[in-house]
Design a protein around this motif. Sequence first.
Motif, PDB file in Angstrom:
ATOM      1  N   GLY A 168      14.867   6.610   2.205  1.00 10.42           N
ATOM      2  CA  GLY A 168      14.756   5.013   2.079  1.00 10.42           C
ATOM      3  C   GLY A 168      15.599   4.603   0.779  1.00 10.42           C
ATOM      4  N   SER A 169      15.497   2.589   1.017  1.00 16.30           N
ATOM      5  CA  SER A 169      16.657   2.461   0.507  1.00 16.30           C
ATOM      6  C   SER A 169      15.661   2.422  -1.147  1.00 16.30           C
ATOM      7  CB  SER A 169      16.767   1.117   0.611  1.00 16.30           C
ATOM      8  OG  SER A 169      15.868   0.079   0.939  1.00 16.30           O
ATOM      9  N   GLN A 170      14.499   1.897  -1.441  1.00 17.34           N
ATOM     10  CA  GLN A 170      13.448   1.826  -2.411  1.00 17.34           C
ATOM     11  C   GLN A 170      12.996   2.904  -3.292  1.00 17.34           C
ATOM     12  OE1 GLN A 170      12.683  -1.208  -2.917  1.00 17.34           O
ATOM     13  NE2 GLN A 170      14.018  -1.608  -1.145  1.00 17.34           N
ATOM     14  N   THR A 171      12.758   2.931  -4.210  1.00 19.52           N
ATOM     15  CA  THR A 171      12.683   3.789  -4.885  1.00 19.52           C
ATOM     16  C   THR A 171      11.905   3.451  -6.004  1.00 19.52           C
ATOM     17  OG1 THR A 171      14.175   3.086  -6.980  1.00 19.52           O
ATOM     18  CG2 THR A 171      15.030   4.968  -5.341  1.00 19.52           C
ATOM     19  N   GLY A 172      10.954   2.431  -6.106  1.00 25.75           N
ATOM     20  CA  GLY A 172      10.257   1.904  -7.781  1.00 25.75           C
ATOM     21  C   GLY A 172       8.568   1.767  -7.197  1.00 25.75           C
ATOM     22  N   GLY A 173       8.017   1.267  -7.791  1.00 17.27           N
ATOM     23  CA  GLY A 173       6.997   0.385  -7.312  1.00 17.27           C
ATOM     24  C   GLY A 173       7.629  -1.026  -8.018  1.00 17.27           C
ATOM     25  N   TYR A 174       6.238  -2.051  -7.252  1.00 15.90           N
ATOM     26  CA  TYR A 174       6.565  -3.528  -7.397  1.00 15.90           C
ATOM     27  C   TYR A 174       6.377  -3.780  -8.922  1.00 15.90           C
ATOM     28  CZ  TYR A 174       5.847  -8.348  -7.553  1.00 15.90           C
ATOM     29  OH  TYR A 174       5.908  -9.806  -7.477  1.00 15.90           O
ATOM     30  N   SER A 175       7.471  -4.377  -9.529  1.00 16.67           N
ATOM     31  CA  SER A 175       7.846  -5.538 -10.774  1.00 16.67           C
ATOM     32  C   SER A 175       7.968  -3.760 -11.956  1.00 16.67           C
ATOM     33  CB  SER A 175       6.768  -5.766 -11.400  1.00 16.67           C
ATOM     34  OG  SER A 175       7.009  -6.810 -10.524  1.00 16.67           O
ATOM     35  N   GLY A 176       7.829  -2.345 -10.925  1.00 17.32           N
ATOM     36  CA  GLY A 176       8.580  -1.371 -12.072  1.00 17.32           C
ATOM     37  C   GLY A 176       8.647   0.143 -11.119  1.00 17.32           C
ATOM     38  N   ALA A 177       8.318   1.076 -12.077  1.00 19.42           N
ATOM     39  CA  ALA A 177       8.744   2.916 -11.919  1.00 19.42           C
ATOM     40  C   ALA A 177       6.909   2.931 -11.550  1.00 19.42           C
ATOM     41  CB  ALA A 177       8.903   2.813 -12.909  1.00 19.42           C
ATOM     42  N   ASN A 178       7.095   3.270 -10.187  1.00 16.26           N
ATOM     43  CA  ASN A 178       5.533   4.338 -10.433  1.00 16.26           C
ATOM     44  C   ASN A 178       4.969   5.285 -11.142  1.00 16.26           C
ATOM     45  OD1 ASN A 178       6.286   3.946  -6.577  1.00 16.26           O
ATOM     46  ND2 ASN A 178       4.497   3.011  -7.129  1.00 16.26           N
ATOM     47  N   SER A 179       3.687   5.152 -11.577  1.00 18.56           N
ATOM     48  CA  SER A 179       3.407   6.154 -12.586  1.00 18.56           C
ATOM     49  C   SER A 179       2.897   8.304 -11.720  1.00 18.56           C
ATOM     50  CB  SER A 179       2.179   5.789 -12.910  1.00 18.56           C
ATOM     51  OG  SER A 179       1.389   6.501 -11.794  1.00 18.56           O
ATOM     52  N   CYS A 180       3.822   8.263 -11.010  1.00 18.25           N
ATOM     53  CA  CYS A 180       4.089   9.966 -10.404  1.00 18.25           C
ATOM     54  C   CYS A 180       4.719  10.545 -11.471  1.00 18.25           C
ATOM     55  CB  CYS A 180       4.804   9.985  -9.287  1.00 18.25           C
ATOM     56  SG  CYS A 180       4.704  11.754  -8.767  1.00 18.25           S
ATOM     57  N   THR A 181       4.091  11.463 -12.228  1.00 16.75           N
ATOM     58  CA  THR A 181       4.231  12.787 -13.160  1.00 16.75           C
ATOM     59  C   THR A 181       4.603  14.044 -12.407  1.00 16.75           C
ATOM     60  OG1 THR A 181       1.911  12.905 -13.426  1.00 16.75           O
ATOM     61  CG2 THR A 181       3.076  11.787 -15.306  1.00 16.75           C
ATOM     62  N   VAL A 182       4.370  14.038 -10.781  1.00 17.76           N
ATOM     63  CA  VAL A 182       4.324  15.699 -10.324  1.00 17.76           C
ATOM     64  C   VAL A 182       5.812  15.963 -10.688  1.00 17.76           C
ATOM     65  CG1 VAL A 182       4.970  16.484  -8.401  1.00 17.76           C
ATOM     66  CG2 VAL A 182       3.022  14.846  -8.446  1.00 17.76           C
ATOM     67  N   SER A 183       6.348  16.922 -10.738  1.00 20.31           N
ATOM     68  CA  SER A 183       7.884  17.530 -11.251  1.00 20.31           C
ATOM     69  C   SER A 183       8.891  17.344 -10.015  1.00 20.31           C
ATOM     70  CB  SER A 183       7.783  18.587 -11.760  1.00 20.31           C
ATOM     71  OG  SER A 183       8.730  18.942 -11.562  1.00 20.31           O
ATOM     72  N   GLY A 184       9.691  16.491  -9.990  1.00 23.25           N
ATOM     73  CA  GLY A 184      10.318  16.347  -9.220  1.00 23.25           C
ATOM     74  C   GLY A 184      10.218  15.374  -7.937  1.00 23.25           C
ATOM     75  N   PHE A 185       9.207  15.107  -7.765  1.00 21.62           N
ATOM     76  CA  PHE A 185       8.861  13.463  -6.883  1.00 21.62           C
ATOM     77  C   PHE A 185       9.759  12.613  -6.317  1.00 21.62           C
ATOM     78  CE2 PHE A 185       7.112   8.980  -6.987  1.00 21.62           C
ATOM     79  CZ  PHE A 185       6.892   9.444  -5.465  1.00 21.62           C
TER      80      PHE A 185
ATOM     81  N   ILE B 161       0.527  -1.150  -0.058  1.00 23.27           N
ATOM     82  CA  ILE B 161      -0.319   0.159  -0.066  1.00 23.27           C
ATOM     83  C   ILE B 161       1.019   1.121   0.074  1.00 23.27           C
ATOM     84  CG2 ILE B 161      -1.549   0.999   1.096  1.00 23.27           C
ATOM     85  CD1 ILE B 161      -3.038  -1.128   2.381  1.00 23.27           C
ATOM     86  N   THR B 162       2.353   1.576   0.408  1.00 20.55           N
ATOM     87  CA  THR B 162       3.265   2.292   0.774  1.00 20.55           C
ATOM     88  C   THR B 162       3.855   2.420  -0.979  1.00 20.55           C
ATOM     89  OG1 THR B 162       3.383   2.582   2.786  1.00 20.55           O
ATOM     90  CG2 THR B 162       5.044   3.829   1.410  1.00 20.55           C
ATOM     91  N   GLN B 163       4.198   1.010  -1.251  1.00 17.15           N
ATOM     92  CA  GLN B 163       4.826   0.603  -2.476  1.00 17.15           C
ATOM     93  C   GLN B 163       4.428   1.073  -3.824  1.00 17.15           C
ATOM     94  OE1 GLN B 163       7.179  -2.961  -2.992  1.00 17.15           O
ATOM     95  NE2 GLN B 163       8.215  -1.766  -3.725  1.00 17.15           N
ATOM     96  N   ALA B 164       3.024   0.805  -4.086  1.00 16.71           N
ATOM     97  CA  ALA B 164       2.209   0.395  -4.723  1.00 16.71           C
ATOM     98  C   ALA B 164       2.990  -0.303  -6.151  1.00 16.71           C
ATOM     99  CB  ALA B 164       1.716   2.039  -5.770  1.00 16.71           C
ATOM    100  N   ALA B 165       2.064  -0.627  -6.915  1.00 17.84           N
ATOM    101  CA  ALA B 165       2.273  -1.302  -8.350  1.00 17.84           C
ATOM    102  C   ALA B 165       3.130  -0.699  -8.995  1.00 17.84           C
ATOM    103  CB  ALA B 165       1.160  -2.433  -8.209  1.00 17.84           C
ATOM    104  N   ALA B 166       3.891  -1.152 -10.567  1.00 18.02           N
ATOM    105  CA  ALA B 166       4.463  -0.276 -10.964  1.00 18.02           C
ATOM    106  C   ALA B 166       3.040  -0.136 -11.987  1.00 18.02           C
ATOM    107  CB  ALA B 166       5.038  -1.552 -12.451  1.00 18.02           C
ATOM    108  N   GLY B 167       3.311   1.675 -12.676  1.00 15.72           N
ATOM    109  CA  GLY B 167       1.414   1.991 -12.885  1.00 15.72           C
ATOM    110  C   GLY B 167       1.086   2.674 -12.378  1.00 15.72           C
ATOM    111  N   HIS B 168       1.364   2.461 -10.635  1.00 12.89           N
ATOM    112  CA  HIS B 168       0.671   3.542 -10.057  1.00 12.89           C
ATOM    113  C   HIS B 168       1.062   3.855 -10.261  1.00 12.89           C
ATOM    114  CE1 HIS B 168      -3.526   1.018 -10.254  1.00 12.89           C
ATOM    115  NE2 HIS B 168      -2.438  -0.116 -10.846  1.00 12.89           N
ATOM    116  N   ALA B 169       0.452   5.656  -9.253  1.00 19.64           N
ATOM    117  CA  ALA B 169       1.113   6.541  -8.533  1.00 19.64           C
ATOM    118  C   ALA B 169       1.623   6.496  -6.788  1.00 19.64           C
ATOM    119  CB  ALA B 169       0.739   7.426  -8.451  1.00 19.64           C
ATOM    120  N   SER B 170       1.108   5.611  -5.530  1.00 19.80           N
ATOM    121  CA  SER B 170       1.177   6.012  -4.809  1.00 19.80           C
ATOM    122  C   SER B 170       1.195   6.635  -4.480  1.00 19.80           C
ATOM    123  CB  SER B 170       3.007   4.351  -4.062  1.00 19.80           C
ATOM    124  OG  SER B 170       3.228   6.013  -3.874  1.00 19.80           O
TER     125      SER B 170
END
Length: 249
Positions: free
Chosen positions: A86-103, A57-66
Amino acid sequence: MSRFVKRTLRKSAAGLCALMLGAFGCGGADAVEQGDVTPTEEQALVTRKVMPIGDSITQAAAGHASYRCPLWQKIRAGGYTADFVGSQTGGYSGANSCTVSGFDVNHEGHWGWRADQILASISGWATTYRPDIVLIHLGTNDLFQGNTIDSTLQEIGQIIDKLRAVNPSVKVFLAKVIQSTRSNTTLDAFNQRIPAFATSKSTTTSPVIVVDQWTGFNASTDTYDGVHPNATGEAKMAERWFQAIRSSL
């Protein structure tokens, strides 16, 4: 106000005093030394390290922003600064879909993890990243997998203890977990225990603050699979986190 900032102000005042001594005296230097900055000024001097901790729920899957994406947006839009760590930088099985600048992509959300698994790694993360603020949304997988409420709360308590061993002043924001179409009765019973648990763990220097992510969250409309938030659910979670932590940024 930090000792470093006080020392810097004192040195600056002393230098100015030396330049102006013959004509004006040094009364102003004493005023600077004895004074203090306003909370707004102090916040501007420090960027708080924020560690989102949890499961999928914190990480979110690839394609979801979290929820971290709209939370970051709210922090920046509100004129605040923060450093997600934190040590993590993405979602499960791929990048999160956040498009906010500087996220800021860093976090400690781990797909499928329980509190005991977070507990096994938290000391290393805390030592490496030294968070000032932690956002904890944990317990869902524990209860889904048959762990007891007592054991789950005990492990969350130990997570808090290990965070404090590194930073005795860490601020802990502990969620009542979001609703699910699975085992809602058990999740609700867990959430009912959270306020008393938070009170028992809270200290003056390291408060444990309850963030109610349960109330107003609808698993039928705010998730895409009965468990994980969709964009609407992520926005609801972000708003609850932001309202809770904004005064601590």
